[in-house]
Write a protein that holds these residues in place. Structure first.
Motif, PDB file in Angstrom:
ATOM      1  N   GLU A 206      39.493  -8.495  13.704  1.00 38.16           N
ATOM      2  CA  GLU A 206      40.044  -9.741  13.174  1.00 38.16           C
ATOM      3  C   GLU A 206      39.019 -10.869  13.277  1.00 38.16           C
ATOM      4  N   GLU A 207      38.313 -10.895  14.402  1.00 36.75           N
ATOM      5  CA  GLU A 207      37.340 -11.966  14.621  1.00 36.75           C
ATOM      6  C   GLU A 207      36.211 -11.895  13.581  1.00 36.75           C
ATOM      7  N   LEU A 208      35.719 -10.688  13.304  1.00 32.28           N
ATOM      8  CA  LEU A 208      34.634 -10.538  12.323  1.00 32.28           C
ATOM      9  C   LEU A 208      35.139 -10.756  10.893  1.00 32.28           C
ATOM     10  N   ALA A 209      36.344 -10.282  10.621  1.00 33.92           N
ATOM     11  CA  ALA A 209      36.878 -10.372   9.251  1.00 33.92           C
ATOM     12  C   ALA A 209      37.092 -11.817   8.817  1.00 33.92           C
ATOM     13  N   ALA A 210      37.281 -12.716   9.784  1.00 36.37           N
ATOM     14  CA  ALA A 210      37.564 -14.117   9.453  1.00 36.37           C
ATOM     15  C   ALA A 210      36.300 -14.881   9.060  1.00 36.37           C
ATOM     16  N   ARG A 211      35.119 -14.258   9.213  1.00 32.38           N
ATOM     17  CA  ARG A 211      33.879 -15.000   8.942  1.00 32.38           C
ATOM     18  C   ARG A 211      33.562 -15.036   7.447  1.00 32.38           C
ATOM     19  N   PRO A 212      32.867 -16.098   7.018  1.00 27.56           N
ATOM     20  CA  PRO A 212      32.523 -16.196   5.590  1.00 27.56           C
ATOM     21  C   PRO A 212      31.634 -15.035   5.130  1.00 27.56           C
ATOM     22  N   ASP A 213      30.771 -14.516   6.015  1.00 29.40           N
ATOM     23  CA  ASP A 213      29.864 -13.433   5.614  1.00 29.40           C
ATOM     24  C   ASP A 213      30.375 -12.061   6.070  1.00 29.40           C
ATOM     25  N   ALA A 214      31.697 -11.946   6.198  1.00 26.62           N
ATOM     26  CA  ALA A 214      32.278 -10.697   6.711  1.00 26.62           C
ATOM     27  C   ALA A 214      31.832  -9.481   5.890  1.00 26.62           C
ATOM     28  N   HIS A 215      31.735  -9.636   4.572  1.00 24.84           N
ATOM     29  CA  HIS A 215      31.399  -8.466   3.749  1.00 24.84           C
ATOM     30  C   HIS A 215      29.982  -7.965   4.039  1.00 24.84           C
ATOM     31  N   ASP A 227      34.243   4.324  15.197  1.00 28.36           N
ATOM     32  CA  ASP A 227      35.023   4.899  16.293  1.00 28.36           C
ATOM     33  C   ASP A 227      35.731   3.816  17.102  1.00 28.36           C
ATOM     34  N   PHE A 228      34.977   2.752  17.420  1.00 26.42           N
ATOM     35  CA  PHE A 228      35.514   1.677  18.254  1.00 26.42           C
ATOM     36  C   PHE A 228      36.724   1.017  17.598  1.00 26.42           C
ATOM     37  N   THR A 229      36.719   0.953  16.262  1.00 29.21           N
ATOM     38  CA  THR A 229      37.768   0.209  15.554  1.00 29.21           C
ATOM     39  C   THR A 229      38.812   1.109  14.891  1.00 29.21           C
ATOM     40  N   ARG A 230      38.725   2.424  15.150  1.00 25.66           N
ATOM     41  CA  ARG A 230      39.696   3.308  14.488  1.00 25.66           C
ATOM     42  C   ARG A 230      41.127   2.875  14.822  1.00 25.66           C
ATOM     43  N   ILE A 231      41.370   2.508  16.073  1.00 24.78           N
ATOM     44  CA  ILE A 231      42.732   2.144  16.474  1.00 24.78           C
ATOM     45  C   ILE A 231      43.168   0.786  15.915  1.00 24.78           C
ATOM     46  N   ALA A 232      42.233   0.010  15.356  1.00 25.41           N
ATOM     47  CA  ALA A 232      42.622  -1.252  14.709  1.00 25.41           C
ATOM     48  C   ALA A 232      43.302  -1.003  13.364  1.00 25.41           C
ATOM     49  N   ALA A 233      43.342   0.244  12.927  1.00 28.04           N
ATOM     50  CA  ALA A 233      44.093   0.589  11.719  1.00 28.04           C
ATOM     51  C   ALA A 233      45.528   1.001  12.063  1.00 28.04           C
ATOM     52  N   SER A 234      45.914   0.873  13.327  1.00 28.63           N
ATOM     53  CA  SER A 234      47.262   1.278  13.760  1.00 28.63           C
ATOM     54  C   SER A 234      48.324   0.309  13.232  1.00 28.63           C
TER      55      SER A 234
ATOM     56  N   PHE B 280      47.210  -8.726  14.267  1.00 26.40           N
ATOM     57  CA  PHE B 280      47.087  -7.265  14.110  1.00 26.40           C
ATOM     58  C   PHE B 280      47.073  -6.891  12.621  1.00 26.40           C
ATOM     59  N   GLN B 281      47.879  -7.593  11.821  1.00 23.95           N
ATOM     60  CA  GLN B 281      47.931  -7.288  10.385  1.00 23.95           C
ATOM     61  C   GLN B 281      46.599  -7.595   9.701  1.00 23.95           C
ATOM     62  N   ARG B 282      45.996  -8.741  10.056  1.00 24.62           N
ATOM     63  CA  ARG B 282      44.701  -9.085   9.454  1.00 24.62           C
ATOM     64  C   ARG B 282      43.648  -8.047   9.842  1.00 24.62           C
ATOM     65  N   ALA B 283      43.694  -7.626  11.100  1.00 20.24           N
ATOM     66  CA  ALA B 283      42.724  -6.622  11.556  1.00 20.24           C
ATOM     67  C   ALA B 283      42.955  -5.287  10.845  1.00 20.24           C
ATOM     68  N   GLN B 284      44.203  -4.870  10.773  1.00 20.72           N
ATOM     69  CA  GLN B 284      44.492  -3.577  10.132  1.00 20.72           C
ATOM     70  C   GLN B 284      44.049  -3.560   8.679  1.00 20.72           C
ATOM     71  N   LYS B 285      44.305  -4.677   7.987  1.00 24.93           N
ATOM     72  CA  LYS B 285      43.925  -4.782   6.575  1.00 24.93           C
ATOM     73  C   LYS B 285      42.407  -4.676   6.431  1.00 24.93           C
ATOM     74  N   ALA B 286      41.681  -5.447   7.254  1.00 19.56           N
ATOM     75  CA  ALA B 286      40.213  -5.448   7.155  1.00 19.56           C
ATOM     76  C   ALA B 286      39.649  -4.077   7.516  1.00 19.56           C
ATOM     77  N   ARG B 287      40.197  -3.448   8.558  1.00 20.44           N
ATOM     78  CA  ARG B 287      39.692  -2.143   8.977  1.00 20.44           C
ATOM     79  C   ARG B 287      39.955  -1.085   7.913  1.00 20.44           C
ATOM     80  N   TRP B 290      37.632  -1.693   4.958  1.00 22.83           N
ATOM     81  CA  TRP B 290      36.270  -1.269   5.310  1.00 22.83           C
ATOM     82  C   TRP B 290      36.155   0.255   5.229  1.00 22.83           C
ATOM     83  N   ALA B 291      37.119   0.949   5.834  1.00 23.97           N
ATOM     84  CA  ALA B 291      37.052   2.415   5.867  1.00 23.97           C
ATOM     85  C   ALA B 291      37.151   3.008   4.468  1.00 23.97           C
ATOM     86  N   SER B 292      37.925   2.372   3.593  1.00 26.21           N
ATOM     87  CA  SER B 292      38.084   2.927   2.249  1.00 26.21           C
ATOM     88  C   SER B 292      36.818   2.730   1.413  1.00 26.21           C
TER      89      SER B 292
END
Lengths: 295, 295
Positions: A206-215, A227-234, B280-287, B290-292
């Motif tokens: 979430e912290e990285l996604a909120a940045r203007p240069d996230a892409h 691997d570290f962020t796999r569970i952030a898709a939960s 959590f929703q913002r993180a899940q969406k971004a993750r 990214w994975a897709s």
């Protein structure tokens, strides 16, 4: 494989056709095709998919229909919905119906069940299967999800031993390895090894996604990040409920972890290579030993 | 596949037979069996394994022997050893020898190379392959490690264009997709998507491993913990060097992350389910997005 005559229930109400409830039902129906599973799920599409997938024999829009005539109720919604479901269930339960759940937190669930179920609380068997995936919903369910995986039951002094034995057997029939823990210890252990890592992973993404240069940032992310962020898709709703349901233990873990990050920060800002190396070495050793002990 | 006559170097000195350097050498030797690879590695067992594995034609205990007659030097030790190796190399380099590296941090490496190499600095091509594994050492090397993976080159204004083109081609021959970044931007991006996650993962494992009941806690750890902590099995020396080499950007990332944890803590202690769910929703969406997008 246990014989069919040992199967402890004839008619089961499954409340919520998510990954966990759906997988348990699939496993049970494959072991005993005679067991009758009645699903209640608020989402029409979940009811459709659960029938298509073979999770349930029937799927109902009204809770009382799903409960009718059952000798077991499985609570498999996000834990945040348990109190509401238990309150609706209470007047509908048969005189011997057993209730169990698959929630990831146990103290809050047990407290709510005790207060709502009253004299029926002895037939409530609290459980938590230690298996999951970042996927959710009925279509993610798999009959082998619990094979050789741990399931933790956290009975209290009031729990009826016969109900407990039946639920234990039902997990074993799904291939699981059943363990018992005190509910408070359960919540502390899982705050550390499961709930905190989920929070930490969600927080990074979430912290990285909120940045203007996230892409740009995400375009260079590779295997370690994956691997570290796999569970952030939960499932966010499920993890909101778990976080709130285990807030006390989770805050304690979060504080201990934040202290550790402060220690790391101090070493880094002083360029203390010895301290960093020593911390990384202890972690690597523990992680490697843990991984080598997995089946 | 490029033809053999386009192969840009004849004799390569590989300094350090780790996973990355070893895998690049394996890939190059499989593309062009005529290229001659001379390894220098301080560890005798690494020299033995590198020869067994086919990483190098010869393996030397003394740097000057490995450098003799080469037209390319690949620095593939942990970045903490670069300054010492560059100082020893400087007087041994031929008049046209190109130097490149595979270090995960770039600003510090470039500053050190500029100061040590002097007028030879124009022939130094800074690089960073974005591929790795938690395994390390020559036996973990694989010829296909860089296939379809990104390699970032961070040339400066002084970098000789011909040297740059040759190193770019050498990565493409190993199957990699070469990108260019400014060194400072490189360090910021990788602090965020790679260096910080490694620190966070090491910190969690070390913090839990230090507890008296660590064995009980770890015995209930499952798939989420496994994925989150996979990078805590990484080489501690390498990550000490990366942390120190990119401390400035890493401290900034650590502070931004700690602020995010404070925000999460506040939401949790107020039982603010809306704030948790939304994060959590913002993180899940971004993750998930990214994975897709991964190939």
């Amino acid at each position: 494989m246990a014989e069919k005559q040992t199967f402890p229930f004839e008619r089961i109400a499954l409340i919520g056709a998510g990954l966990i409830g759906g997988s348990w039902a699939l496993a049970l129906r494959s072991v005993n095709p005679k067991v009758h599973v009645q699903l209640y799920d608020q989402q029409a599409q979940h009811r459709v998919e659960a029938i298509e997938k073979g999770i349930a024999n029937r799927a109902f829009e009204r809770l009382e229909e799903a409960i009718s005539g059952v000798d077991l109720v499985i609570l498999a919604t996000p834990v945040g919905a348990f109190s509401s479901v238990l309150s609706q269930l209470r007047p509908l339960l048969g005189p011997h119906t057993v209730i169990t759940d698959v929630g990831s937190t146990k103290r809050g669930v047990i407290d709510a069940a005790r207060s709502i179920l009253g004299d029926v609380f002895s037939r409530f068997v609290p459980g938590h299967p230690i298996s999951g995936a970042e996927k959710s919903g009925p279509l993610a369910a798999r009959a082998d999800l619990f094979k050789d995986k741990r399931v933790v039951l956290t009975p209290s002094a009031e729990t009826n031993p016969e109900a407990l034995a039946k639920v234990k057997l039902l997990w074993e029939l799904a291939g699981a390895d059943v363990h018992f823990l005190d509910a408070a210890q359960h919540d502390e252990v899982f705050a550390a090894v499961s709930h905190l890592p989920h929070l930490l992973s969600y927080a990074l993404v979430e912290e990285l996604a909120a940045r203007p240069d996230a892409h740009v940032i995400f375009s260079y992310a590779a295997g370690g990040f994956r691997d570290f962020t796999r569970i952030a898709a939960s499932n966010p709703t499920m993890w909101r409920d778990i976080s709130l349901g285990n807030a006390q233990a989770l805050l304690k873990e979060l504080d201990a972890y934040t202290d550790k990050l402060s220690e790391l920060r101090a070493a880094l800002s002083k360029a203390d290579g010895e301290a960093l190396l020593s911390l990384f070495q202890r972690a690597q050793k523990a992680r490697t030993e843990w991984a080598s002990g997995l089946n």
